[in-house]
Design a protein around this motif. Sequence first.
Motif, mmCIF file in Angstrom:
data_model
loop_
_atom_site.group_PDB
_atom_site.id
_atom_site.type_symbol
_atom_site.label_atom_id
_atom_site.label_comp_id
_atom_site.label_asym_id
_atom_site.label_seq_id
_atom_site.Cartn_x
_atom_site.Cartn_y
_atom_site.Cartn_z
ATOM 1 N N ALA A 1 1.637 -0.317 -80.342
ATOM 2 C CA ALA A 1 1.702 0.180 -78.961
ATOM 3 C C ALA A 1 0.431 -0.141 -78.196
ATOM 4 O O ALA A 1 0.459 -0.466 -77.007
ATOM 5 C CB ALA A 1 1.962 1.683 -78.972
ATOM 6 N N GLU A 2 -0.712 -0.067 -78.882
ATOM 7 C CA GLU A 2 -1.990 -0.311 -78.208
ATOM 8 C C GLU A 2 -2.227 -1.792 -77.978
ATOM 9 O O GLU A 2 -2.592 -2.215 -76.871
ATOM 10 C CB GLU A 2 -3.129 0.270 -79.046
ATOM 11 N N GLU A 3 -2.015 -2.595 -79.001
ATOM 12 C CA GLU A 3 -2.306 -4.021 -78.878
ATOM 13 C C GLU A 3 -1.175 -4.796 -78.222
ATOM 14 O O GLU A 3 -1.411 -5.774 -77.513
ATOM 15 C CB GLU A 3 -2.584 -4.611 -80.266
ATOM 16 N N GLY A 4 0.065 -4.373 -78.486
ATOM 17 C CA GLY A 4 1.215 -5.118 -77.968
ATOM 18 C C GLY A 4 1.514 -4.841 -76.519
ATOM 19 O O GLY A 4 2.243 -5.602 -75.886
ATOM 20 N N GLY A 5 0.996 -3.735 -75.988
ATOM 21 C CA GLY A 5 1.243 -3.415 -74.593
ATOM 22 C C GLY A 5 2.603 -2.818 -74.340
ATOM 23 O O GLY A 5 3.007 -2.710 -73.188
ATOM 24 N N ALA A 6 3.343 -2.448 -75.389
ATOM 25 C CA ALA A 6 4.675 -1.872 -75.227
ATOM 26 C C ALA A 6 4.833 -0.691 -76.169
ATOM 27 O O ALA A 6 4.492 -0.791 -77.353
ATOM 28 C CB ALA A 6 5.765 -2.908 -75.510
ATOM 29 N N GLU A 7 5.345 0.406 -75.652
ATOM 30 C CA GLU A 7 5.588 1.565 -76.504
ATOM 31 C C GLU A 7 6.696 1.287 -77.498
ATOM 32 O O GLU A 7 6.740 1.880 -78.572
ATOM 33 C CB GLU A 7 5.933 2.767 -75.638
ATOM 34 N N ASN A 8 7.642 0.433 -77.129
ATOM 35 C CA ASN A 8 8.685 0.016 -78.059
ATOM 36 C C ASN A 8 8.087 -1.014 -79.013
ATOM 37 O O ASN A 8 7.773 -2.136 -78.623
ATOM 38 C CB ASN A 8 9.858 -0.586 -77.279
ATOM 39 N N ILE A 9 7.935 -0.623 -80.282
ATOM 40 C CA ILE A 9 7.262 -1.497 -81.249
ATOM 41 C C ILE A 9 8.041 -2.796 -81.438
ATOM 42 O O ILE A 9 7.460 -3.861 -81.655
ATOM 43 C CB ILE A 9 7.092 -0.754 -82.589
ATOM 44 N N VAL A 10 9.369 -2.716 -81.379
ATOM 45 C CA VAL A 10 10.180 -3.931 -81.545
ATOM 46 C C VAL A 10 9.836 -4.952 -80.454
ATOM 47 O O VAL A 10 9.658 -6.141 -80.720
ATOM 48 C CB VAL A 10 11.675 -3.581 -81.521
ATOM 49 N N THR A 11 9.727 -4.469 -79.213
ATOM 50 C CA THR A 11 9.355 -5.368 -78.114
ATOM 51 C C THR A 11 7.948 -5.911 -78.309
ATOM 52 O O THR A 11 7.692 -7.099 -78.049
ATOM 53 C CB THR A 11 9.452 -4.616 -76.777
ATOM 54 N N ALA A 12 7.031 -5.066 -78.755
ATOM 55 C CA ALA A 12 5.657 -5.531 -78.989
ATOM 56 C C ALA A 12 5.627 -6.637 -80.039
ATOM 57 O O ALA A 12 4.894 -7.619 -79.906
ATOM 58 C CB ALA A 12 4.791 -4.361 -79.421
ATOM 59 N N VAL A 13 6.450 -6.484 -81.070
ATOM 60 C CA VAL A 13 6.475 -7.514 -82.123
ATOM 61 C C VAL A 13 7.125 -8.793 -81.622
ATOM 62 O O VAL A 13 6.610 -9.896 -81.820
ATOM 63 C CB VAL A 13 7.217 -6.972 -83.365
ATOM 64 N N ILE A 14 8.269 -8.651 -80.933
ATOM 65 C CA ILE A 14 9.032 -9.838 -80.520
ATOM 66 C C ILE A 14 8.307 -10.624 -79.435
ATOM 67 O O ILE A 14 8.238 -11.858 -79.491
ATOM 68 C CB ILE A 14 10.430 -9.412 -80.034
ATOM 69 N N LEU A 15 7.755 -9.927 -78.443
ATOM 70 C CA LEU A 15 7.182 -10.632 -77.296
ATOM 71 C C LEU A 15 5.681 -10.822 -77.392
ATOM 72 O O LEU A 15 5.133 -11.633 -76.645
ATOM 73 C CB LEU A 15 7.516 -9.871 -76.004
ATOM 74 N N ASN A 16 5.009 -10.106 -78.269
ATOM 75 C CA ASN A 16 3.560 -10.243 -78.354
ATOM 76 C C ASN A 16 3.142 -10.869 -79.686
ATOM 77 O O ASN A 16 2.719 -12.016 -79.726
ATOM 78 C CB ASN A 16 2.904 -8.875 -78.173
ATOM 79 N N TYR A 17 3.304 -10.108 -80.779
ATOM 80 C CA TYR A 17 2.872 -10.651 -82.077
ATOM 81 C C TYR A 17 3.635 -11.930 -82.425
ATOM 82 O O TYR A 17 3.062 -12.872 -82.968
ATOM 83 C CB TYR A 17 3.067 -9.604 -83.172
ATOM 84 N N ARG A 18 4.948 -11.930 -82.133
ATOM 85 C CA ARG A 18 5.768 -13.115 -82.435
ATOM 86 C C ARG A 18 6.179 -13.834 -81.152
ATOM 87 O O ARG A 18 7.270 -14.383 -81.053
ATOM 88 C CB ARG A 18 7.024 -12.701 -83.204
ATOM 89 N N GLY A 19 5.312 -13.825 -80.158
ATOM 90 C CA GLY A 19 5.672 -14.402 -78.863
ATOM 91 C C GLY A 19 6.015 -15.876 -78.936
ATOM 92 O O GLY A 19 6.980 -16.334 -78.320
ATOM 93 N N PHE A 20 5.246 -16.638 -79.709
ATOM 94 C CA PHE A 20 5.525 -18.069 -79.820
ATOM 95 C C PHE A 20 6.897 -18.308 -80.456
ATOM 96 O O PHE A 20 7.643 -19.189 -80.047
ATOM 97 C CB PHE A 20 4.439 -18.758 -80.638
ATOM 98 N N ASP A 21 7.205 -17.501 -81.474
ATOM 99 C CA ASP A 21 8.496 -17.650 -82.151
ATOM 100 C C ASP A 21 9.637 -17.319 -81.199
ATOM 101 O O ASP A 21 10.652 -18.029 -81.161
ATOM 102 C CB ASP A 21 8.531 -16.723 -83.366
ATOM 103 N N THR A 22 9.494 -16.244 -80.426
ATOM 104 C CA THR A 22 10.547 -15.865 -79.486
ATOM 105 C C THR A 22 10.707 -16.907 -78.388
ATOM 106 O O THR A 22 11.833 -17.202 -77.960
ATOM 107 C CB THR A 22 10.233 -14.490 -78.866
ATOM 108 N N GLU A 23 9.600 -17.470 -77.928
ATOM 109 C CA GLU A 23 9.701 -18.534 -76.922
ATOM 110 C C GLU A 23 10.481 -19.723 -77.481
ATOM 111 O O GLU A 23 11.296 -20.329 -76.794
ATOM 112 C CB GLU A 23 8.312 -18.982 -76.480
ATOM 113 N N GLY A 24 10.229 -20.039 -78.747
ATOM 114 C CA GLY A 24 11.012 -21.110 -79.376
ATOM 115 C C GLY A 24 12.481 -20.758 -79.476
ATOM 116 O O GLY A 24 13.352 -21.612 -79.274
ATOM 117 N N GLU A 25 12.770 -19.485 -79.747
ATOM 118 C CA GLU A 25 14.172 -19.069 -79.880
ATOM 119 C C GLU A 25 14.917 -19.200 -78.550
ATOM 120 O O GLU A 25 16.053 -19.703 -78.519
ATOM 121 C CB GLU A 25 14.234 -17.627 -80.378
#
Length: 238
Positions: A48-72
């Motif tokens: 929530a702190e690093e990803g900028g989203a309270e929804n952890i799933v969104t933080a993982v998909i769009l932040n931690y795994r942002g490059f992967d999601t952009e590829g998807e």
Amino acid sequence: MIRRALVVALLIAVAVPLLLAMSQLPPHGSPDTPPNTHVSPYYLEHGAEEGGAENIVTAVILNYRGFDTEGEVTVIFTSMAAVLAVLMLAKPDRAPRVAPTPELPVSVVVRFIVRVLAPFIAMFAIYVILNGHVTPGGGFQGGTILGALVIALSLVLSREDADALLPRKPEHLLQAAAPIAFFLVGMAGLLYWGEYLYFPRDEAQRWIGVLMLTIIEIGIGVGGACVLIRIFRAMRTE
């Protein structure tokens, strides 16, 4: 014969290191795998702190795994283009001529229910897209709902009224909304913070990170909906 032997040798040269690497992987589902030992706990503690989203799933998909999601989303857009190319190649003059199938009349009950529920479904889809960083949902889910709604309306409305919901020209451009949104947000991070697809972690700039996530969610939602609608329209025309 020599070519076949070279192919076999190449396959063996590629397969052996891959098999050796696989043999070193922990068993599937083992509690000792990195996702279970430190990756998932780290996401839950700092997401929530690093990803900028309270929804952890969104933080993982769009932040931690942002490059992967952009590829998807790029793969989804490319797949849509491939499907449309196949449908366009099957031109009517190349296909065997068959008598046109008369359209079945739509039940009055179905038409009424779809029209009454349409505004509420649209609002729910927009809510899911805009609140994906806070609550379960996001662009993928909201876009699917929005696309399904337009398809349902296309089945109960006339062709002209259905086309008025989403004109053809804007539809063509909006299909690429997801990769374009990712690219714009990624470039903003590169220009302002020196890293592509960077989200600010400073508390004072937290709203900027939320805004960037929301732009991506909107792009995914709009692009995903338009892809579904475009494929449906192409198949319906054929």
